[in-house]
Design an enzyme around this catalytic site. Structure first.
Site, mmCIF file in Angstrom:
data_model
loop_
_atom_site.group_PDB
_atom_site.id
_atom_site.type_symbol
_atom_site.label_atom_id
_atom_site.label_comp_id
_atom_site.label_asym_id
_atom_site.label_seq_id
_atom_site.Cartn_x
_atom_site.Cartn_y
_atom_site.Cartn_z
ATOM 1 N N GLU A 1 -6.510 7.089 -35.562
ATOM 2 C CA GLU A 1 -6.971 8.402 -36.022
ATOM 3 C C GLU A 1 -7.851 8.322 -37.270
ATOM 4 O O GLU A 1 -8.497 9.305 -37.638
ATOM 5 C CB GLU A 1 -5.768 9.310 -36.317
ATOM 6 C CG GLU A 1 -4.860 9.571 -35.132
ATOM 7 C CD GLU A 1 -5.548 10.297 -33.995
ATOM 8 O OE1 GLU A 1 -6.514 11.042 -34.258
ATOM 9 O OE2 GLU A 1 -5.123 10.122 -32.834
ATOM 10 N N TYR B 1 -0.434 9.822 -37.446
ATOM 11 C CA TYR B 1 -1.398 10.831 -37.883
ATOM 12 C C TYR B 1 -1.443 10.923 -39.399
ATOM 13 O O TYR B 1 -2.507 11.119 -39.999
ATOM 14 C CB TYR B 1 -1.057 12.195 -37.268
ATOM 15 C CG TYR B 1 -1.573 12.369 -35.872
ATOM 16 C CD1 TYR B 1 -2.884 12.757 -35.639
ATOM 17 C CD2 TYR B 1 -0.760 12.124 -34.773
ATOM 18 C CE1 TYR B 1 -3.368 12.904 -34.347
ATOM 19 C CE2 TYR B 1 -1.238 12.275 -33.477
ATOM 20 C CZ TYR B 1 -2.545 12.661 -33.269
ATOM 21 O OH TYR B 1 -3.038 12.803 -31.998
ATOM 22 N N HIS C 1 -13.757 10.197 -32.545
ATOM 23 C CA HIS C 1 -13.247 9.243 -31.552
ATOM 24 C C HIS C 1 -14.353 8.853 -30.577
ATOM 25 O O HIS C 1 -14.514 7.679 -30.226
ATOM 26 C CB HIS C 1 -12.097 9.870 -30.757
ATOM 27 C CG HIS C 1 -10.814 10.005 -31.508
ATOM 28 N ND1 HIS C 1 -10.221 8.954 -32.176
ATOM 29 C CD2 HIS C 1 -9.985 11.081 -31.671
ATOM 30 C CE1 HIS C 1 -9.087 9.371 -32.724
ATOM 31 N NE2 HIS C 1 -8.929 10.654 -32.441
ATOM 32 N N HIS D 1 -13.395 15.990 -35.402
ATOM 33 C CA HIS D 1 -12.364 14.968 -35.238
ATOM 34 C C HIS D 1 -12.526 14.250 -33.892
ATOM 35 O O HIS D 1 -12.596 13.011 -33.843
ATOM 36 C CB HIS D 1 -10.980 15.622 -35.328
ATOM 37 C CG HIS D 1 -9.848 14.670 -35.117
ATOM 38 N ND1 HIS D 1 -9.119 14.148 -36.160
ATOM 39 C CD2 HIS D 1 -9.320 14.140 -33.985
ATOM 40 C CE1 HIS D 1 -8.195 13.336 -35.680
ATOM 41 N NE2 HIS D 1 -8.295 13.321 -34.357
ATOM 42 N N GLU D 2 -12.581 15.017 -32.817
ATOM 43 C CA GLU D 2 -12.670 14.397 -31.499
ATOM 44 C C GLU D 2 -14.008 13.679 -31.310
ATOM 45 O O GLU D 2 -14.068 12.633 -30.654
ATOM 46 C CB GLU D 2 -12.465 15.440 -30.398
ATOM 47 C CG GLU D 2 -11.106 16.118 -30.418
ATOM 48 C CD GLU D 2 -9.916 15.163 -30.395
ATOM 49 O OE1 GLU D 2 -10.085 13.999 -29.961
ATOM 50 O OE2 GLU D 2 -8.814 15.560 -30.801
ATOM 51 N N HIS E 1 -16.793 6.545 -32.145
ATOM 52 C CA HIS E 1 -16.153 5.230 -32.293
ATOM 53 C C HIS E 1 -16.324 4.442 -30.986
ATOM 54 O O HIS E 1 -16.673 3.255 -31.002
ATOM 55 C CB HIS E 1 -14.670 5.441 -32.609
ATOM 56 C CG HIS E 1 -13.971 4.210 -33.111
ATOM 57 N ND1 HIS E 1 -12.658 4.212 -33.499
ATOM 58 C CD2 HIS E 1 -14.386 2.931 -33.284
ATOM 59 C CE1 HIS E 1 -12.297 3.003 -33.894
ATOM 60 N NE2 HIS E 1 -13.329 2.207 -33.768
#
Length: 680
Positions: A496, A613, A471, A467-468, A474
Site C-alpha cells: 500500500e 494499511y 497501484h 490511491h488506486e 506501480h
C-alpha cells in the site's frame, strides 16, 4: 512537441479481447491446469538441472500463463453476465486446487532446490540477481505424512475464500425508506433510488452500493434511518459469517500442521514485520497513542451532537453510536470548518478530474496516457470501461509503449463492490530479450452521471482514485524479469505504500487547485474552499485511525490464537462488537452486528495482514516528507522514486530499496508527526 501521432500508435498496439463464453472460460482453466502439470512433470524429470534446462523453461511457463489465468478469473468481478461470473468462479476454484496440488510436489521442489544449491554462490555471469531471488523463494518443506493433510486444508480454504468473495459480489440487498425518512439526503442521490411499493406506501430502495449507502449515512437527519442503513449493511451477507468462522479454524489447523504456533507466525514470516510480536506491539503502541486523542474528539463530537439535537427539539443523548459517526463528522466539517463536500464535489467532475490526475503522473514520472476509444467492443468486458495506452520517455525522445491501464468506474449488479486495482497482466522479459508489457485495471464504484450532471467526485473519492491509480502506475512502471516480482508483487505490508504516498497530492493546495474544474463554469476551486478543506484533514483523525485499528486488531486476534480449545470457543461476533466499542470508541447501541461477514480483506489476501494499511503508512510518510513535501511536483525526485522503487517491484529486498532511496534506513518520525499533528 512530439512529431509522432501517439493515438495512431496506441490504436496499433495489441490488446486482449474479452469474448470468452462460459464454456470457453472453463476450457481454458482446464488447459492451463494441464499445462502446469506437464511443466512440473518435466521439471521433476531433470536429473542435472541448469539455468538453461530448468529455470528458463520453468519461468517462461509461469510468465506466459499468468495473464490468461488472471483474465478468466477476473470475469467474476466485472462481467455483467452471471453465467460468465459463475464460470469464472468455478475456473478459479479449479486453478487454485490444481495450483495447491502442484506447489506441494516434493519431486519438483527437490530439483529446483538442487539448482538453487548449485548457483547460490555463483556470480552474475552464471545467474542474475533476480533469477537467484526467484530460486530463493522456492519453498515447500513438508514431510510426506503431512503433505496430504496440508493440501486438503489449503483446497478447502481456497474454496471458502472464493465462495465468500462471490457472495459479496452477488449481494443485492436493500433497505426501503420513505421520502420523509431520507430527509437531508441530497436530491441527486434520492433521484437515483428505485421507487417501489411497500403495501400502499411508496418507498425508495437504498442498496448497499457505495453511491447509495454512504450519502444516507452521511446526510440522513433521522437517526433511525442511519441506524437501519448501518446495521443492515453490517449484516448484509449473513452466510459469510459462518464461512469466515470456519476459515479461521482451518487456518489454525494449517499453521499447526506446518509447525507454527499460530497462523500469524506462518503468514508473517515473509512480511517486513517478520513476526506477530512486531505487529501486535505496533498496533498496541498506536492504540495507546491515539486513544487519548480519540477520547478527546469523542467528547467534542458528543457536545456537537447534542447541540444539533437541541436545535431540532429532540432529546439529548449520552452516546455517539456507530451509525452517528459519518453524519456528525460531516455536519461538524460543514458547520465548524465550512467544508461542504457536496459543493466541493462540483469542482471534481469525473472526466476532467481523470485528465488532470493523469497529467500529474505524466509530469512526475515522464509518461503519457493516451485514451483509446472502444471502437471494437471485444476489447473491453463492459461498455463503461475506459482504456489508456501508456508511453514513457516522452521528454527524452525515446518513445516507448509500456502498457495498458483500464478504468471500470461505476457500480452494476454482480460487480466487485469496493475499489481495487487488478494487475491482470504483469510485465516480464521474454526469452528473446523483448518485453511483455503490463495490463492493469482500476475497478471502482463511483456515482454514474445523471441527466443534469456529470459524475461528481467527493474529495474522499478523488483520494481513493489517486490511491488506486498509484497501484496501477506501480504495475505499469515496473520492469522486472519475472511476473513473480512485477509491480505490486511485494510484501503485503509494503504494497500500500506507493498508493498511500500519492494520496498526499489530494491534500496539497496547489495540486488541488490544478486538479479542480467546476462542472458548469470550468473555474478552479477557490482558495477559501481549499484552505477550509485542508484545515479539516486531521479533524477526528484519532477516531478515524482507531477504526482502522479495530479492523487490524480484530484480524490479529483471530489469527494469533495458539490453543485448540480457545480457537473452538472463539466468539467472533462478540469479539467484533466488543473490540469496536473498546478501540473505535463508538457505541454499538446494544445492537449486535456481523460486519466481519463483509470484511473481504481477511477472507482472502489480507488475513493476518490488515495491519499493513497502517504499517505501510510508515514508509509512505517517510518517502513523501523527504522527497515531495517541499515540492510535490519535483520531477527529479519523481524520476528517482520511479526508478528506485516502482521499477523494481519486488525483485529486491524492500528495506534495501528504501534505504537506497532515502539515504538511510526508513523510520517512523514522519508517520507519527503526520498522525498526531492534530493533537498539538
Amino acid at each position: 512537441m512530439l512529431s509522432v501521432d501517439l493515438l495512431s500508435l496506441a490504436k496499433a498496439q495489441s490488446t486482449p479481447t474479452w469474448t470468452h463464453t462460459p464454456e470457453e472460460i472453463m476450457e481454458i482453466a482446464k488447459e492451463l491446469a494441464q499445462k502446469e502439470v506437464e511443466m512440473n512433470d518435466y521439471v521433476a524429470s531433470v536429473e542435472e538441472p541448469t539455468v538453461e534446462n530448468l529455470l528458463i523453461p520453468y519461468t517462461k511457463h509461469e510468465n506466459e500463463s499468468s495473464f490468461l489465468e488472471n483474465q478468466i478469473v477476473f470475469y467474476q468481478d466485472v462481467s455483467a453476465d452471471k453465467a460468465k461470473r459463475d464460470a469464472s468462479t468455478k475456473a478459479e476454484q479449479l486453478l487454485q486446487e490444481n495450483g495447491i496440488e502442484q506447489s506441494s510436489r516434493v519431486d519438483v521442489f527437490k530439483v529446483l532446490k538442487k539448482l538453487h544449491n548449485k548457483v547460490k554462490d555463483a556470480d552474475e555471469s552464471v545467474i542474475d540477481k533476480e533469477s537467484k531471488r526467484f530460486l530463493d523463494k522456492v519453498r515447500i518443506g513438508l514431510t510426506d505424512e503431512k503433505r496430504d493433510e496440508v493440501k486438503k486444508l489449503k483446497v478447502e480454504l481456497s474454496n471458502l475464500s472464493v465462495k465468500f468473495s462471490k457472495n459479496l459480489n452477488e449481494e443485492n440487498g436493500f433497505v426501503l425508506f420513505t421520502l420523509e425518512e431520507l430527509d437531508g439526503v441530497p436530491q441527486d442521490v434520492i433521484d437515483g433510488f428505485e421507487k417501489t411499493k411497500d403495501g400502499e406506501v411508496e418507498k425508495l430502495k437504498m442498496t448497499f452500493k457505495y453511491p447509495d449507502l454512504f450519502p444516507v449515512l452521511k446526510y440522513a437527519k433521522n437517526q433511525e434511518t442511519r441506524k437501519a442503513a448501518y446495521t443492515s449493511n453490517q449484516n448484509k451477507v449473513p452466510e459469510n459469517a459462518e464461512i469466515l468462522e470456519k476459515m479461521v479454524k482451518l487456518r489454525f489447523e494449517l499453521a499447526k500442521l506446518l509447525g507454527y504456533e499460530t497462523y500469524s507466525e506462518f503468514i508473517l514470516e515473509d512480511r517486513l514485520a517478520k513476526n506477530q510480536k512486531t505487529v501486535l506491539d505496533f498496533l498496541d503502541d498506536l492504540t495507546s497513542k491515539l486513544k487519548p486523542l480519540g477520547e478527546k474528539e469523542l467528547i467534542s463530537l458528543k457536545e456537537f451532537k447534542n447541540q444539533d439535537l437541541k436545535s431540532r427539539s429532540l432529546p439529548t443523548q449520552d452516546e455517539i453510536f456507530a451509525w452517528d459517526s459519518n453524519f456528525y463528522d460531516n455536519l461538524l466539517l460543514e458547520k465548524e470548518y465550512q467544508v461542504d463536500h457536496q459543493k466541493i464535489s462540483e469542482y471534481f467532475p469525473m472526466n476532467s478530474t481523470i485528465d488532470k490526475m493523469l497529467g500529474f503522473y505524466e509530469h512526475l514520472f515522464d509518461i503519457k496516457f493516451v485514451k483509446v476509444e472502444n471502437s471494437d467492443p471485444s476489447t473491453v468486458w463492459h461498455e463503461d470501461v475506459i482504456r489508456f495506452a501508456v508511453y514513457q520517455n516522452i521528454k527524452y525522445g525515446e518513445l516507448e509503449f509500456i502498457g495498458w491501464i483500464l478504468f471500470d468506474l461505476h457500480p452494476r449488479e454482480g460487480k466487485y463492490g469496493h475499489a481495487a486495482n487488478f494487475g491482470l497482466g504483469s510485465g516480464y522479459e521474454k526469452t528473446d530479450g523483448t518485453r511483455q508489457t503490463p495490463y492493469t485495471v482500476l475497478v471502482c464504484n463511483f456515482t454514474k452521471p445523471s441527466k443534469n450532471k456529470p459524475s461528481l467526485l467527493k474529495h474522499n473519492e478523488v483520494t481513493t482514485f489517486f490511491h488506486e491509480l498509484g497501484h496501477g502506475v506501480h504495475n505499469i512502471l515496473s520492469k522486472t524479469k519475472y511476473v513473480r516480482f512485477h509491480g505490486t508483487h511485494v510484501p503485503r505490508d509494503f504494497v500500500e505504500t506507493p498508493s498511500q504516498m500519492l494520496e498526499f497530492w489530494t491534500w496539497s493546495k496547489n495540486e488541488l487547485k490544478q486538479l479542480s474544474s467546476h462542472f458548469e463554469t470550468g473555474q478552479p476551486i477557490s482558495d477559501e474552499l481549499i484552505d477550509q478543506l485542508i484545515k479539516s484533514k486531521h479533524v477526528n483523525t484519532g477516531l478515524f485511525n482507531l477504526r482502522q485499528l479495530h479492523f487490524g486488531t480484530f484480524d490479529m486476534r483471530l489469527h494469533t490464537v495458539s490453543d485448540k480449545e480457545k480457537i473452538e470457543q472463539l466468539d467472533m461476533t462478540s469479539l467484533w462488537n466488543d473490540l469496536r466499542e473498546e478501540i473505535a470508541l463508538f457505541s454499538n447501541g446494544g445492537v449486535t452486528t456481523k460486519g466481519y461477514a463483509s470484511f473481504g480483506h481477511i477472507a482472502g489476501g489480507y488475513q493476518s495482514g490488515y495491519y499493513g494499511y497502517l504499517f505501510s503508512q510508515v514508509y509512505a510518510n517517510d518517502i513523501y516528507y523527504n522527497l515531495f513535501k517541499e515540492d510535490p511536483m519535483n520531477v527529479e525526485n519523481g524520476i528517482r522514486y520511479r526508478d528506485l522503487v516502482l521499477k523494481k517491484g519486488g525483485s529486491e529486498e524492500i528495506l534495501d530499496v528504501l534505504t537506497d532511496l532515502l539515504g538511510r534506513p526508513p523510520n517512523s518520525d514522519a508517520f507519527l508527526e503526520e498522525l498526531l499533528s492534530s493533537s498539538a
